[in-house]
Enzyme design. Structure first.
Site, PDB file in Angstrom:
ATOM      1  N   HIS A   1      56.059  24.455  -3.360  1.00 10.89           N
ATOM      2  CA  HIS A   1      56.853  23.841  -4.673  1.00 10.89           C
ATOM      3  C   HIS A   1      57.288  22.363  -4.280  1.00 10.89           C
ATOM      4  O   HIS A   1      58.388  22.142  -4.530  1.00 10.89           O
ATOM      5  CB  HIS A   1      57.823  24.699  -5.404  1.00 10.89           C
TER       6      HIS A   1
ATOM      7  N   TYR B   1      63.254  30.468   2.376  1.00 12.28           N
ATOM      8  CA  TYR B   1      63.975  29.399   1.380  1.00 12.28           C
ATOM      9  C   TYR B   1      65.031  28.651   2.157  1.00 12.28           C
ATOM     10  O   TYR B   1      65.029  27.289   2.186  1.00 12.28           O
ATOM     11  CB  TYR B   1      64.159  29.776   0.032  1.00 12.28           C
TER      12      TYR B   1
HETATM   13  C1  HEM Z   1      57.454  35.976   0.338  1.00  9.47           C
HETATM   14  C2  HEM Z   1      56.955  35.387  -0.643  1.00  9.47           C
HETATM   15  C3  HEM Z   1      57.559  33.831  -0.996  1.00  9.47           C
HETATM   16  C4  HEM Z   1      57.613  32.726   0.008  1.00  9.47           C
HETATM   17  C5  HEM Z   1      57.454  32.870   1.524  1.00  9.47           C
HETATM   18  C6  HEM Z   1      57.902  31.485  -0.754  1.00  9.47           C
HETATM   19  C7  HEM Z   1      58.267  30.385  -0.147  1.00  9.47           C
HETATM   20  C8  HEM Z   1      58.943  29.490  -0.846  1.00  9.47           C
HETATM   21  C9  HEM Z   1      59.635  28.202  -0.301  1.00  9.47           C
HETATM   22  C10 HEM Z   1      59.465  28.110   1.338  1.00  9.47           C
HETATM   23  C11 HEM Z   1      60.121  27.411  -1.146  1.00  9.47           C
HETATM   24  C12 HEM Z   1      60.848  25.984  -1.289  1.00  9.47           C
HETATM   25  C13 HEM Z   1      62.063  26.268  -0.992  1.00  9.47           C
HETATM   26  C14 HEM Z   1      63.124  25.185  -0.622  1.00  9.47           C
HETATM   27  O1  HEM Z   1      62.923  24.491   0.288  1.00  9.47           O
HETATM   28  O2  HEM Z   1      64.067  25.093  -1.369  1.00  9.47           O
HETATM   29  C15 HEM Z   1      59.847  28.065  -2.407  1.00  9.47           C
HETATM   30  C16 HEM Z   1      59.807  27.731  -3.865  1.00  9.47           C
HETATM   31  C17 HEM Z   1      59.930  28.511  -4.881  1.00  9.47           C
HETATM   32  N1  HEM Z   1      59.424  29.295  -5.056  1.00  9.47           N
HETATM   33 FE1  HEM Z   1      58.932  30.872  -3.686  1.00  9.47          FE
HETATM   34  N2  HEM Z   1      58.139  31.990  -2.160  1.00  9.47           N
HETATM   35  C18 HEM Z   1      57.767  33.364  -2.438  1.00  9.47           C
HETATM   36  C19 HEM Z   1      57.433  33.807  -3.316  1.00  9.47           C
HETATM   37  C20 HEM Z   1      57.951  33.467  -4.670  1.00  9.47           C
HETATM   38  C21 HEM Z   1      57.897  34.308  -6.024  1.00  9.47           C
HETATM   39  C22 HEM Z   1      57.512  35.845  -5.878  1.00  9.47           C
HETATM   40  C23 HEM Z   1      58.258  33.503  -6.932  1.00  9.47           C
HETATM   41  C24 HEM Z   1      58.222  33.834  -8.228  1.00  9.47           C
HETATM   42  C25 HEM Z   1      58.763  35.020  -8.794  1.00  9.47           C
HETATM   43  C26 HEM Z   1      58.533  32.206  -6.298  1.00  9.47           C
HETATM   44  C27 HEM Z   1      59.178  31.137  -6.922  1.00  9.47           C
HETATM   45  C28 HEM Z   1      59.178  29.863  -6.471  1.00  9.47           C
HETATM   46  C29 HEM Z   1      59.995  28.659  -7.107  1.00  9.47           C
HETATM   47  C30 HEM Z   1      60.012  28.594  -8.563  1.00  9.47           C
HETATM   48  C31 HEM Z   1      60.227  27.733  -6.172  1.00  9.47           C
HETATM   49  C32 HEM Z   1      60.549  26.164  -6.324  1.00  9.47           C
HETATM   50  C33 HEM Z   1      62.175  26.232  -6.604  1.00  9.47           C
HETATM   51  C34 HEM Z   1      62.644  24.900  -6.496  1.00  9.47           C
HETATM   52  O3  HEM Z   1      62.262  24.119  -7.499  1.00  9.47           O
HETATM   53  O4  HEM Z   1      63.139  24.656  -5.340  1.00  9.47           O
HETATM   54  N3  HEM Z   1      58.375  32.205  -5.004  1.00  9.47           N
HETATM   55  N4  HEM Z   1      58.894  29.468  -2.343  1.00  9.47           N
END
Ligand code: HEM
Length: 370
Positions: free
Chosen positions: A74, A344
């Site tokens: 993201h 995260y």
């Molecule tokens: C094992 C599964 C997942 C992994 C490894 C993952 C990994 C990540 C990582 C590394 C980030 C960036 C975090 C940061 O630097 O602040 C992120 C952001 C995000 N993820 Fe995931 N994610 C996973 C599953 C999901 C799921 C299931 C959802 C929704 C229900 C989701 C929604 C989001 C959203 C909305 C963001 C952006 C949040 C922001 O604007 O900072 N992710 N994800």
């Protein structure tokens, strides 16, 4: 010096011959080894094939490249702010301050899934909303939701594998169909989830998309009763399907630019709707939808009236960790939740220590932020 007769007295070397002192030294050695062992275990040095949070983030970097200062997933996004008007209906289920009738300030971020911060907006990209509810006299609640109805993998190992399987082939710019097929052969739950995702058309923009938390959580009320729920931010703007011809060629940021124009014209609203789980509804598998007849409770309205570029101290520097929960909201047994929280945290730690470049998304107040 070596022949100094007072040396052993001065440094109490004689006491080393004492059995008690030797035992104490051995104990100290064991304690040090135990600490080193713990670090080695947590760092994954003892188990090179165990999926750690560092390995998960390394995989994002392997697939997308390293974009210093940006989120590892993201990566492309914009900051939003506004408030949540709770109607008090959530109090029957949870003691969390956010559900008490009244207004709660909110900051958030709209983003596209993917680790490339300058990717072009497009119809296939999953849209997302991260939110932090900040009740003045209560604990913060963070949630990060996406605009598809189910998640495409059920555990962190599946997520790790699919990142590599769907890596674009440099020759075509698209994932290798053979690798996708191989992955789906081993993950029938993903094949089923993709069918559900494809049956639900994307909306035309960020403002008229509904965002789903996907995981089950448990709400706990004042009497101690615990209820399984899933939640969604349901768009108030009317749904319009994604137009067949994409203007992306003219404007790489067409989705973000439309969201900025929409919010600057007038505030945008979403309704926070809880879906109440019943016995037998899976709480540990976000690829499976709950039956459509489940009770829904509308607990209030989110209004976003401010949108701005990522900047120091605003949403850029927030980790929308899905396990930042107030008392009254508890995690379920979904294995993705703790994996997300850990990944995260590593993404946040890496990006926080890196130099920053401007976001691809520019707003009239970029630099000041929402
Ligand atoms: C094992 C599964 C997942 C992994 C490894 C993952 C990994 C990540 C990582 C590394 C980030 C960036 C975090 C940061 O630097 O602040 C992120 C952001 C995000 N993820 Fe995931 N994610 C996973 C599953 C999901 C799921 C299931 C959802 C929704 C229900 C989701 C929604 C989001 C959203 C909305 C963001 C952006 C949040 C922001 O604007 O900072 N992710 N994800």
């Amino acid at each position: 010096m070596a022949n100094d007769p007072n040396l052993s007295t001065r440094y109490q070397l004689g006491s080393l011959a004492n059995k008690g002192a030797l035992a104490r030294l051995a104990l100290i050695g064991v304690a040090i080894l135990a600490v080193v062992g713990c670090f080695a275990f947590v760092g994954g040095w003892l188990s090179p094939y165990r999926l750690t949070q560092a390995r998960m983030i390394d995989r994002f970097e392997q697939v997308n490249g390293v974009w210093p200062g940006f989120r590892r997933n993201h990566a492309k996004g914009v900051c939003i702010a506004g408030y949540f008007n709770s109607n008090g209906e959530g109090v029957q289920l949870s003691t969390a301050a956010v559900f008490r009738a009244g207004r709660v300030p909110v900051i958030g971020r709209l983003s596209l899934a993917g680790g490339h911060p300058y990717m072009a907006d497009g119809p296939a990209a999953v849209r997302a909303m991260g939110l932090a509810f900040r009740p003045p006299s209560g604990e913060e609640w963070r949630t990060a939701m996406i605009d598809i109805p189910v998640f495409i993998v059920k555990d962190p190992e599946g997520f790790y594998e699919q990142l590599l399987a769907s890596q674009p082939d440099p020759a075509t710019g698209k994932p290798d169909p053979a690798k996708i097929k191989e992955f789906l052969n081993h993950h029938p739950e993903t094949a089923r989830a993709l069918q559900i995702v494809q049956a639900n058309p994307f909306s035309s923009g960020f403002a008229n998309a509904s965002y789903n938390g996907l995981h089950a959580f448990r709400l706990v009320n004042a009497g101690g009763a615990s209820t399984p729920v899933r939640w969604s931010m349901v768009a108030v703007d009317p749904f319009e399907p994604e137009p067949p011809a994409q203007p992306a060629a003219q404007d790489k940021n067409y989705l973000f630019d439309a969201a900025i124009a929409r919010i600057e014209r007038a505030p945008v609203a979403w309704r926070l709707v809880l879906t109440i789980g019943e016995a037998g509804d899976p709480s540990n598998d976000a690829t499976i939808p709950w039956p459509s007849g489940r009770e829904h409770i509308d607990v209030g309205t989110l209004t976003i009236d401010n949108i701005g570029g990522e900047a120091p101290g605003n949403c850029r520097d927030v980790n929308f960790d899905p396990l930042v929960l107030p008392s009254g909201i508890e995690p379920s047994d979904d294995p993705l939740l703790s994996a997300r929280s850990a990944a995260y945290s590593t993404s946040f730690t890496r990006r926080a220590g890196e130099p920053k470049k401007p976001s691809a998304v520019q707003t009239p107040d970029s630099g000041k932020g929402a």
